[in-house]
Scaffold this motif. Structure first.
Motif, PDB file in Angstrom:
ATOM      1  N   SER A 144      -6.775   4.018   3.261  1.00 30.78           N
ATOM      2  CA  SER A 144      -6.431   2.604   3.134  1.00 30.78           C
ATOM      3  C   SER A 144      -5.166   2.275   3.929  1.00 30.78           C
ATOM      4  CB  SER A 144      -6.258   2.238   1.658  1.00 30.78           C
ATOM      5  OG  SER A 144      -6.161   0.848   1.513  1.00 30.78           O
TER       6      SER A 144
ATOM      7  N   SER B 175      -8.553   8.891  -0.101  1.00 33.10           N
ATOM      8  CA  SER B 175      -8.925   7.479  -0.188  1.00 33.10           C
ATOM      9  C   SER B 175      -7.695   6.585  -0.058  1.00 33.10           C
ATOM     10  CB  SER B 175      -9.675   7.188  -1.494  1.00 33.10           C
ATOM     11  OG  SER B 175      -8.833   7.355  -2.628  1.00 33.10           O
TER      12      SER B 175
ATOM     13  N   ILE C 167     -11.011   3.069  -2.839  1.00 39.63           N
ATOM     14  CA  ILE C 167     -10.019   3.673  -3.726  1.00 39.63           C
ATOM     15  C   ILE C 167     -10.473   3.536  -5.174  1.00 39.63           C
ATOM     16  CG2 ILE C 167      -7.680   3.449  -4.680  1.00 39.63           C
ATOM     17  CD1 ILE C 167      -6.728   2.700  -1.872  1.00 39.63           C
TER      18      ILE C 167
ATOM     19  N   ILE D 275      -6.302   2.056   7.528  1.00 42.19           N
ATOM     20  CA  ILE D 275      -7.009   0.800   7.758  1.00 42.19           C
ATOM     21  C   ILE D 275      -6.014  -0.343   7.906  1.00 42.19           C
ATOM     22  CG2 ILE D 275      -8.584  -0.901   6.743  1.00 42.19           C
ATOM     23  CD1 ILE D 275     -10.007   1.524   5.374  1.00 42.19           C
ATOM     24  N   GLU D 276      -4.996  -0.370   7.052  1.00 45.06           N
ATOM     25  CA  GLU D 276      -4.011  -1.458   7.131  1.00 45.06           C
ATOM     26  C   GLU D 276      -3.228  -1.412   8.436  1.00 45.06           C
ATOM     27  OE1 GLU D 276      -2.394  -4.896   6.568  1.00 45.06           O
ATOM     28  OE2 GLU D 276      -3.930  -4.094   5.229  1.00 45.06           O
TER      29      GLU D 276
ATOM     30  N   GLN E 273     -10.200  -3.640   5.239  1.00 44.46           N
ATOM     31  CA  GLN E 273      -9.238  -3.264   4.211  1.00 44.46           C
ATOM     32  C   GLN E 273      -9.795  -3.501   2.814  1.00 44.46           C
ATOM     33  OE1 GLN E 273      -7.179  -1.312   2.740  1.00 44.46           O
ATOM     34  NE2 GLN E 273      -5.669  -1.691   4.336  1.00 44.46           N
TER      35      GLN E 273
ATOM     36  N   GLY F 179     -11.807  -0.614   2.066  1.00 44.98           N
ATOM     37  CA  GLY F 179     -10.931   0.516   1.776  1.00 44.98           C
ATOM     38  C   GLY F 179     -10.394   0.477   0.352  1.00 44.98           C
ATOM     39  N   LEU F 180     -10.006  -0.700  -0.107  1.00 44.26           N
ATOM     40  CA  LEU F 180      -9.497  -0.835  -1.480  1.00 44.26           C
ATOM     41  C   LEU F 180     -10.606  -0.612  -2.507  1.00 44.26           C
ATOM     42  CD1 LEU F 180      -7.136  -3.892  -0.924  1.00 44.26           C
ATOM     43  CD2 LEU F 180      -6.462  -1.506  -1.323  1.00 44.26           C
TER      44      LEU F 180
ATOM     45  N   LEU G  94       0.820  -1.214   0.000  1.00 43.06           N
ATOM     46  CA  LEU G  94       0.000   0.000   0.000  1.00 43.06           C
ATOM     47  C   LEU G  94       0.853   1.263   0.000  1.00 43.06           C
ATOM     48  CD1 LEU G  94      -2.851  -1.088   2.403  1.00 43.06           C
ATOM     49  CD2 LEU G  94      -3.085  -0.496  -0.019  1.00 43.06           C
TER      50      LEU G  94
END
Length: 123
Positions: free
Chosen positions: A70, A66, A113, A73-74, A106, A109-110, A39
């Motif tokens: 992420s 965005s 994006i 989140i990771e 996650q 989150g992706l 990421l």
């Protein structure tokens, strides 16, 4: 309840220590978590692209935000996994559920994006 001796630090010293802890956390995540490294490299590509594209400030903020979200989140997902592993490496349904929910966060989150970048670039 036992008082945490580290909680009494205030002012600039607290900010200085907190910054150090944060940098330590980023270093640990980068060294130990392949997903976080991936990421970071994705962010290293996408953030400059967002800055170069001829976009208004709001669109640019959405693209960059965005990607940064992420990464956040990771970091939280990795922290959950580390805490669960610290408690026990034994397979347990609650441990699996915790790790799976972090992974699901996650994934969302992706997806965010992809959706944000798609809407901004195609819209």
């Amino acid at each position: 309840m036992e008082e945490n001796p580290h909680k009494g630090v205030t002012g600039l010293r607290r900010v200085w220590l907190a910054t150090g802890y944060s940098l330590d956390g980023l270093a640990v995540a980068y060294r130990g978590e392949a997903a976080f490294r991936q990421l970071v490299w994705l962010a290293a590509v996408l953030i400059p692209v967002a800055l170069i594209l001829p976009l208004d400030a709001i669109s640019r903020a959405l693209l960059i935000g965005s990607v940064l979200l992420s990464l956040i989140i990771e970091l939280l997902n990795s922290a959950i996994e580390a805490a669960i592993d610290r408690i026990s490496l034994e397979r347990h349904p609650l441990s699996k559920a915790s790790k799976d929910m972090g992974s699901a966060a996650q994934l969302i989150g992706l997806i965010m994006i992809a959706v944000v970048w798609g809407l901004v670039l195609l819209g």
